[in-house]
Design an enzyme around this catalytic site. Structure first.
Site, mmCIF file in Angstrom:
data_model
loop_
_atom_site.group_PDB
_atom_site.id
_atom_site.type_symbol
_atom_site.label_atom_id
_atom_site.label_comp_id
_atom_site.label_asym_id
_atom_site.label_seq_id
_atom_site.Cartn_x
_atom_site.Cartn_y
_atom_site.Cartn_z
ATOM 1 N N LYS A 70 0.843 -1.202 0.000
ATOM 2 C CA LYS A 70 0.000 0.000 0.000
ATOM 3 C C LYS A 70 0.885 1.261 0.000
ATOM 4 C CE LYS A 70 -3.956 -2.263 2.259
ATOM 5 N NZ LYS A 70 -4.933 -2.196 3.378
ATOM 6 N N TYR A 92 -12.249 -2.169 -3.707
ATOM 7 C CA TYR A 92 -12.803 -2.259 -2.360
ATOM 8 C C TYR A 92 -14.336 -2.196 -2.367
ATOM 9 C CZ TYR A 92 -8.317 -2.072 0.160
ATOM 10 O OH TYR A 92 -7.078 -2.364 0.698
ATOM 11 N N PHE A 103 -15.863 3.692 6.781
ATOM 12 C CA PHE A 103 -14.478 4.061 6.459
ATOM 13 C C PHE A 103 -14.172 3.988 4.966
ATOM 14 C CE2 PHE A 103 -14.560 -0.450 7.778
ATOM 15 C CZ PHE A 103 -14.005 -1.070 6.661
ATOM 16 N N ARG A 106 -1.979 -14.559 3.485
ATOM 17 C CA ARG A 106 -2.773 -13.856 4.503
ATOM 18 C C ARG A 106 -2.166 -14.072 5.895
ATOM 19 N NH1 ARG A 106 -6.932 -10.134 3.460
ATOM 20 N NH2 ARG A 106 -8.000 -10.897 5.320
ATOM 21 N N THR A 115 -5.777 -7.778 10.171
ATOM 22 C CA THR A 115 -6.063 -6.469 9.571
ATOM 23 C C THR A 115 -5.569 -5.325 10.456
ATOM 24 O OG1 THR A 115 -8.033 -7.446 8.598
ATOM 25 C CG2 THR A 115 -7.912 -5.038 8.614
ATOM 26 N N ARG A 166 2.261 -6.975 8.927
ATOM 27 C CA ARG A 166 1.560 -5.929 9.691
ATOM 28 C C ARG A 166 2.028 -5.886 11.142
ATOM 29 N NH1 ARG A 166 -4.264 -7.440 6.948
ATOM 30 N NH2 ARG A 166 -4.214 -5.944 5.219
ATOM 31 N N ASN A 183 -2.048 -0.126 7.072
ATOM 32 C CA ASN A 183 -1.550 -1.456 7.454
ATOM 33 C C ASN A 183 -0.682 -2.118 6.386
ATOM 34 O OD1 ASN A 183 -3.595 -2.073 5.714
ATOM 35 N ND2 ASN A 183 -4.854 -3.190 7.186
ATOM 36 N N HIS A 243 -1.896 -5.324 1.194
ATOM 37 C CA HIS A 243 -3.187 -5.937 0.880
ATOM 38 C C HIS A 243 -2.938 -7.330 0.331
ATOM 39 C CE1 HIS A 243 -7.047 -6.882 -0.935
ATOM 40 N NE2 HIS A 243 -6.362 -7.260 -1.994
ATOM 41 N N GLU A 283 -9.346 -9.862 -8.334
ATOM 42 C CA GLU A 283 -8.353 -8.796 -8.152
ATOM 43 C C GLU A 283 -7.205 -8.908 -9.153
ATOM 44 O OE1 GLU A 283 -7.505 -9.163 -3.955
ATOM 45 O OE2 GLU A 283 -9.483 -8.406 -3.402
#
Ligand code: RTP
Ligand code: MG
Length: 148
Positions: free
Chosen positions: A9, A49, A57, A85, A91, A102, A112, A115, A126
């Site tokens: 990110k 998203y 948010f 993951r 998250t 993270r 964070n 992704h 994606e």
């Protein structure tokens, strides 16, 4: 072989974590089959998203993910979706274990660092959203025989 979509990110790019993150997935034994530094448009962010459209948010999420370049990647390997993951951590970085991306580099849920697709369906969606077929490379690696 399974593929997943991962993305450093804007905070991760600004904090010089691209190499660190690529290194972790390389050393794990996964294969990089596509990668690019890119600026996400508002349209792409909203589509990516889309599942969070109604969340309070959502606006902040779109503003953040479009606030600077991201490093988009496709990785291949056995169970790569779930394993990536796990390597990312929870998250909320406050709950992510040390040793995860993270857990090691994040502080707040809004920034964070990384992704990753959360299911085979999201991975396919994606990957197709961010990459053309011609941008993905199919190749053999010598070390595969020592991983599988
Ligand atoms: P991501 O999609 O970015 O990989 O993150 P994730 O699957 O771990 O989490 P997800 O539920 O899909 O949420 C997407 C991103 O929205 C932000 N978020 N903020 N303020 C909040 O309570 C909140 N909850 C989620 C996070 O930046 C999360 O990565
Ligand atoms: Mg998600």
């Amino acid at each position: 072989m399974e593929k997943t979509f991962l993305m450093v990110k804007p905070d991760g790019v600004q904090r010089n974590l691209v190499g660190e993150i690529v290194n972790r997935f390389e050393r794990k034994g996964f294969k990089l089959v596509g990668a690019k530094l890119m600026q996400i448009s508002d349209e792409l962010a909203s589509e990516h998203y889309g599942e969070h459209k109604e969340r309070p948010f959502f606006g902040e999420l779109v503003d953040f993910i479009t606030s600077g370049p991201v490093f988009a990647m496709v990785w291949e390997g056995e169970n790569v979706i779930k394993t990536a993951r796990e390597m990312m951590g929870k998250t909320n970085p406050a709950e992510a274990l040390p040793g995860t991306v993270r857990g090691d580099f994040g502080v707040t849920v809004g920034k964070n660092v990384i992704h990753g697709s959360d299911s085979p369906e999201s991975a396919e969606r994606e990957i197709n959203l961010f990459f053309n077929e011609t941008e993905l490379v199919s190749y053999e690696k010598q070390d595969s025989a020592w991983i599988y």
